[in-house]
Scaffold this motif. Structure first.
Motif, PDB file in Angstrom:
ATOM      1  N   GLN A  70     -41.791 -12.172  12.189  1.00 31.56           N
ATOM      2  CA  GLN A  70     -42.962 -12.524  11.390  1.00 31.56           C
ATOM      3  C   GLN A  70     -43.212 -14.025  11.460  1.00 31.56           C
ATOM      4  OE1 GLN A  70     -42.888 -12.104   7.053  1.00 31.56           O
ATOM      5  NE2 GLN A  70     -45.022 -11.390   7.093  1.00 31.56           N
ATOM      6  N   ALA A  71     -44.464 -14.376  11.740  1.00 33.83           N
ATOM      7  CA  ALA A  71     -44.873 -15.781  11.758  1.00 33.83           C
ATOM      8  C   ALA A  71     -45.352 -16.185  10.377  1.00 33.83           C
ATOM      9  CB  ALA A  71     -45.982 -15.981  12.784  1.00 33.83           C
ATOM     10  N   LEU A  72     -44.866 -17.284   9.882  1.00 34.43           N
ATOM     11  CA  LEU A  72     -45.278 -17.822   8.589  1.00 34.43           C
ATOM     12  C   LEU A  72     -46.277 -18.961   8.799  1.00 34.43           C
ATOM     13  CD1 LEU A  72     -41.892 -17.852   6.651  1.00 34.43           C
ATOM     14  CD2 LEU A  72     -43.578 -16.018   6.888  1.00 34.43           C
ATOM     15  N   PRO A  73     -47.022 -19.323   7.759  1.00 36.29           N
ATOM     16  CA  PRO A  73     -48.080 -20.330   7.933  1.00 36.29           C
ATOM     17  C   PRO A  73     -47.575 -21.774   7.920  1.00 36.29           C
ATOM     18  CG  PRO A  73     -48.112 -19.512   5.696  1.00 36.29           C
ATOM     19  CD  PRO A  73     -47.091 -18.692   6.424  1.00 36.29           C
ATOM     20  N   TYR A  74     -46.369 -21.988   8.431  1.00 38.36           N
ATOM     21  CA  TYR A  74     -45.816 -23.341   8.547  1.00 38.36           C
ATOM     22  C   TYR A  74     -44.691 -23.317   9.567  1.00 38.36           C
ATOM     23  CZ  TYR A  74     -42.509 -21.289   5.191  1.00 38.36           C
ATOM     24  OH  TYR A  74     -41.612 -20.465   4.560  1.00 38.36           O
ATOM     25  N   ILE A  75     -44.228 -24.497   9.934  1.00 42.17           N
ATOM     26  CA  ILE A  75     -43.124 -24.618  10.870  1.00 42.17           C
ATOM     27  C   ILE A  75     -41.812 -24.479  10.109  1.00 42.17           C
ATOM     28  CG2 ILE A  75     -41.926 -26.194  12.451  1.00 42.17           C
ATOM     29  CD1 ILE A  75     -44.601 -27.278  13.284  1.00 42.17           C
ATOM     30  N   ARG A  76     -41.021 -23.503  10.466  1.00 42.83           N
ATOM     31  CA  ARG A  76     -39.838 -23.165   9.689  1.00 42.83           C
ATOM     32  C   ARG A  76     -38.858 -24.328   9.582  1.00 42.83           C
ATOM     33  NH1 ARG A  76     -35.586 -18.117  10.743  1.00 42.83           N
ATOM     34  NH2 ARG A  76     -34.131 -18.709   9.092  1.00 42.83           N
ATOM     35  N   CYS A  77     -38.633 -25.049  10.670  1.00 45.73           N
ATOM     36  CA  CYS A  77     -37.608 -26.099  10.662  1.00 45.73           C
ATOM     37  C   CYS A  77     -38.035 -27.329   9.861  1.00 45.73           C
ATOM     38  CB  CYS A  77     -37.230 -26.494  12.090  1.00 45.73           C
ATOM     39  SG  CYS A  77     -38.513 -27.381  12.996  1.00 45.73           S
ATOM     40  N   VAL A  78     -39.323 -27.413   9.489  1.00 39.51           N
ATOM     41  CA  VAL A  78     -39.817 -28.540   8.689  1.00 39.51           C
ATOM     42  C   VAL A  78     -40.149 -28.081   7.278  1.00 39.51           C
ATOM     43  CG1 VAL A  78     -41.610 -30.297   8.459  1.00 39.51           C
ATOM     44  CG2 VAL A  78     -40.695 -29.736  10.720  1.00 39.51           C
ATOM     45  N   GLU A  80     -43.177 -26.209   4.455  1.00 37.02           N
ATOM     46  CA  GLU A  80     -44.595 -26.064   4.167  1.00 37.02           C
ATOM     47  C   GLU A  80     -45.364 -27.367   4.334  1.00 37.02           C
ATOM     48  OE1 GLU A  80     -45.449 -23.994   0.557  1.00 37.02           O
ATOM     49  OE2 GLU A  80     -43.803 -22.577   0.841  1.00 37.02           O
ATOM     50  N   SER A  81     -44.659 -28.493   4.463  1.00 41.70           N
ATOM     51  CA  SER A  81     -45.347 -29.763   4.677  1.00 41.70           C
ATOM     52  C   SER A  81     -45.965 -29.869   6.060  1.00 41.70           C
ATOM     53  CB  SER A  81     -44.363 -30.933   4.469  1.00 41.70           C
ATOM     54  OG  SER A  81     -43.314 -30.897   5.429  1.00 41.70           O
ATOM     55  N   TRP A  82     -45.576 -28.943   6.979  1.00 45.56           N
ATOM     56  CA  TRP A  82     -46.167 -28.933   8.322  1.00 45.56           C
ATOM     57  C   TRP A  82     -46.790 -27.555   8.531  1.00 45.56           C
ATOM     58  CZ3 TRP A  82     -43.662 -31.747  13.040  1.00 45.56           C
ATOM     59  CH2 TRP A  82     -44.555 -31.733  14.119  1.00 45.56           C
ATOM     60  N   PRO A  83     -48.058 -27.380   8.126  1.00 40.63           N
ATOM     61  CA  PRO A  83     -48.719 -26.080   8.270  1.00 40.63           C
ATOM     62  C   PRO A  83     -48.875 -25.684   9.740  1.00 40.63           C
ATOM     63  CG  PRO A  83     -49.942 -27.539   6.789  1.00 40.63           C
ATOM     64  CD  PRO A  83     -48.919 -28.378   7.485  1.00 40.63           C
ATOM     65  N   MET A  84     -48.885 -24.378   9.982  1.00 39.84           N
ATOM     66  CA  MET A  84     -49.072 -23.865  11.344  1.00 39.84           C
ATOM     67  C   MET A  84     -49.701 -22.479  11.265  1.00 39.84           C
ATOM     68  SD  MET A  84     -48.938 -24.320  14.561  1.00 39.84           S
ATOM     69  CE  MET A  84     -48.239 -25.958  14.369  1.00 39.84           C
ATOM     70  N   THR A  85     -50.648 -22.210  12.131  1.00 41.45           N
ATOM     71  CA  THR A  85     -51.359 -20.940  12.100  1.00 41.45           C
ATOM     72  C   THR A  85     -50.431 -19.747  12.308  1.00 41.45           C
ATOM     73  OG1 THR A  85     -53.069 -19.609  13.194  1.00 41.45           O
ATOM     74  CG2 THR A  85     -51.889 -21.174  14.562  1.00 41.45           C
ATOM     75  N   TYR A  90     -50.231 -13.172  17.205  1.00 47.39           N
ATOM     76  CA  TYR A  90     -51.178 -12.406  18.017  1.00 47.39           C
ATOM     77  C   TYR A  90     -51.047 -12.795  19.487  1.00 47.39           C
ATOM     78  CZ  TYR A  90     -55.679 -11.072  20.055  1.00 47.39           C
ATOM     79  OH  TYR A  90     -56.658 -10.556  20.868  1.00 47.39           O
ATOM     80  N   PHE A  91     -50.964 -14.088  19.763  1.00 44.85           N
ATOM     81  CA  PHE A  91     -50.872 -14.543  21.151  1.00 44.85           C
ATOM     82  C   PHE A  91     -49.508 -14.209  21.756  1.00 44.85           C
ATOM     83  CE2 PHE A  91     -54.239 -17.133  19.285  1.00 44.85           C
ATOM     84  CZ  PHE A  91     -55.266 -16.813  20.161  1.00 44.85           C
ATOM     85  N   GLU A  92     -48.484 -14.208  20.928  1.00 44.74           N
ATOM     86  CA  GLU A  92     -47.182 -13.779  21.430  1.00 44.74           C
ATOM     87  C   GLU A  92     -47.222 -12.313  21.844  1.00 44.74           C
ATOM     88  OE1 GLU A  92     -42.449 -13.575  20.210  1.00 44.74           O
ATOM     89  OE2 GLU A  92     -43.862 -14.592  18.882  1.00 44.74           O
ATOM     90  N   ASP A 114     -48.981  -5.998  13.721  1.00 44.51           N
ATOM     91  CA  ASP A 114     -49.765  -6.019  12.490  1.00 44.51           C
ATOM     92  C   ASP A 114     -50.358  -7.416  12.359  1.00 44.51           C
ATOM     93  OD1 ASP A 114     -50.707  -6.195   9.867  1.00 44.51           O
ATOM     94  OD2 ASP A 114     -49.125  -4.917   9.067  1.00 44.51           O
ATOM     95  N   ARG A 115     -51.665  -7.529  12.634  1.00 42.96           N
ATOM     96  CA  ARG A 115     -52.274  -8.859  12.635  1.00 42.96           C
ATOM     97  C   ARG A 115     -52.368  -9.451  11.238  1.00 42.96           C
ATOM     98  NH1 ARG A 115     -57.012 -11.067  16.659  1.00 42.96           N
ATOM     99  NH2 ARG A 115     -56.591 -13.265  16.241  1.00 42.96           N
ATOM    100  N   ILE A 116     -52.635  -8.613  10.254  1.00 48.00           N
ATOM    101  CA  ILE A 116     -52.729  -9.111   8.880  1.00 48.00           C
ATOM    102  C   ILE A 116     -51.408  -9.738   8.447  1.00 48.00           C
ATOM    103  CG2 ILE A 116     -52.985  -8.441   6.458  1.00 48.00           C
ATOM    104  CD1 ILE A 116     -54.977  -6.300   7.412  1.00 48.00           C
ATOM    105  N   MET A 117     -50.322  -9.071   8.771  1.00 49.10           N
ATOM    106  CA  MET A 117     -48.995  -9.549   8.374  1.00 49.10           C
ATOM    107  C   MET A 117     -48.354 -10.478   9.409  1.00 49.10           C
ATOM    108  SD  MET A 117     -48.341  -8.350   5.363  1.00 49.10           S
ATOM    109  CE  MET A 117     -46.557  -8.312   5.184  1.00 49.10           C
ATOM    110  N   SER A 118     -49.074 -10.749  10.516  1.00 50.19           N
ATOM    111  CA  SER A 118     -48.558 -11.615  11.592  1.00 50.19           C
ATOM    112  C   SER A 118     -47.165 -11.159  12.017  1.00 50.19           C
ATOM    113  CB  SER A 118     -48.516 -13.072  11.131  1.00 50.19           C
ATOM    114  OG  SER A 118     -49.801 -13.509  10.760  1.00 50.19           O
TER     115      SER A 118
END
Length: 426
Positions: A70-78, A80-85, A90-92, A114-118
């Motif tokens: 599951q992709a979350l709307p931020y970069i995991r290693c940083v 929520e201060s670094w948002p990411m789509t 979907y592209f993966e 599942d695109r809604i849930m990424s």
């Protein structure tokens, strides 16, 4: 049932182990893979994501297993201060299916998206599969690695290029993957920009490499070369590339090689994939002295890594040309056969094409090495060397080699010259 309700009302929710059980039980495709029926039985769930971006779960049921990412709307290693789509999922998924179409033996099958849930559910690569990078740290030889990776790269790059596609097909595919812009921008930043300036997320083995990092920021020739590579990365839609093809994106056994995690995929320069793989192997080579001990000086293993570098490029070259020759009269519009029908002219075109690709690969590989030493995301090969002075010694030699390779790559004519230069650097 929050995860299920979220999917139904069109909203995203980050899953944890408990809510993932609910999701699996409510998703027929996954439920059938794990044990069938609504009463699926006991599930074992383990979060194993050790990358920089996503959460990855291994789910084991009574009669099967699956990996859920599951992709979350931020970069995991940083954080929520670094948002990411989240659209990177979907592209993966698209890339896994496209690469799997051309090279099914080296790409895990996608079962559910599942695109809604990424969220992607895909084949679980069971033990003894391990991440290649961990195998390199342990000093394990993989006799089929060069054969398999050259096959993967030759097929996925050739069959998504204009050597095989018509321009109509190609532009349509380029347009689809242009949506992966945020991941491309992330690469542009962390590979081609941040290492060459003071950036907030940069780090290195300080104080040992303080002067080395500063030297990179002050090296104008290096900056000019990197600018050219960045321009190529941003502008050249040569083929569908994995976009992050390092040794942490490959799972292996002695007879299996599986390429995973193509969330950075887009239509870009072929050399970026080839260089990423070869550059990370060379980082593994320079790290070996840091893992040597009284039981093993790792000299034989270092030679195996360099031989794998050589074999990968040489086999790739041979296979790529073979695909080209086999399909030279097909629909590919880069070099249409009515114009390039003379055998000697086609051979000349192929020679120029592969020579340019070789030098592109060396440049991108060198840039990837540099960013893994003075940028935000490092490699376990080097980070796992606990003695910091010893680690810094390995990193400095890798850094100096990468700088030389980046600036002087056009002087190398063969991959054997490259590995000889790496060997002379230690």
């Amino acid at each position: 049932m929050a995860a299920i309700a979220a999917a139904r009302d069109g909203s995203f929710r980050a899953l944890n182990e408990a809510s993932l059980v609910e999701y699996v039980r409510a998703t027929p495709v996954i439920r059938e893979l794990l044990g069938g029926g609504s009463e699926i039985g006991e599930l074992s769930i383990m979060e194993v994501g050790d990358g920089n971006l996503n959460f990855v779960y291994i789910v084991v049921g009574p009669f099967g297993s699956v990996v859920i990412k599951q992709a979350l709307p931020y970069i995991r290693c940083v954080g929520e201060s670094w948002p990411m789509t989240k659209d990177r999922a979907y592209f993966e998924m698209l890339a896994l299916k496209e690469q799997g179409r051309y090279c099914p033996g080296h790409v895990p099958e996608v079962y559910h998206f599942d695109r809604i849930m990424s969220l992607i559910a895909m084949r679980y690569l069971k033990p003894p599969h391990i991440i290649l990078r961990k195998g390199l740290i342990a000093g394990i030889e993989y006799p089929l690695l060069a054969e398999h990776m050259s096959d993967f790269m030759a097929k996925t790059l050739f069959f998504t290029s204009l050597l095989y596609h018509s321009t109509t097909e190609h532009r349509r595919a380029v347009a689809e993957f242009c949506g992966n812009v945020e991941l491309c921008r992330l690469t542009e930043q962390v590979v081609f920009s941040d290492p060459y300036k003071m950036a907030p997320h940069n780090r290195w083995t300080s104080p040992y490499l303080d002067e080395d990092a500063q030297a990179i920021r002050e090296d104008d020739i290096l900056k000019l070369e990197v600018a050219g590579l960045k321009s190529m990365f941003c502008e050249r839609a040569q083929a569908l590339i994995h976009g992050d093809l390092h040794t942490g994106s490959i799972m292996v056994t002695s007879d299996s090689t599986q390429v995973i995690d193509p969330e950075f995929a887009f239509y870009g320069p072929m050399g970026f994939d080839i260089g990423a793989f070869l550059g990370n192997l060379i980082l593994g080579f320079f790290a070996q002295d840091g893992h040597a001990n009284e039981d093993s000086n790792r000299e034989q293993y270092k030679n195996w890594i360099l031989k794998t570098v050589e074999d990968t490029w040489n086999l790739f070259h041979k296979k790529f040309i073979s695909h080209w020759n086999e399909h030279k009269d097909g629909s590919g519009e880069a070099y249409p056969s009515p114009i390039y029908s003379k055998a000697e002219l086609l051979q000349q075109v192929q020679s120029i094409y592969l020579e340019d690709l070789f030098h592109d690969s060396l440049g991108f590989g060198a840039a990837k090495m540099i960013r893994r030493i003075v940028g935000i995301a490092h490699v376990e090969d080097l980070e796992s060397i606990t003695d910091t002075s010893r680690r810094a010694h390995c990193e400095r030699r890798a850094l100096e080699f990468a700088k030389t390779l980046l600036k002087e790559r056009r002087q190398f004519r063969t991959i054997e010259e490259v590995t000889a230069a790496a060997l002379a650097s230690v």
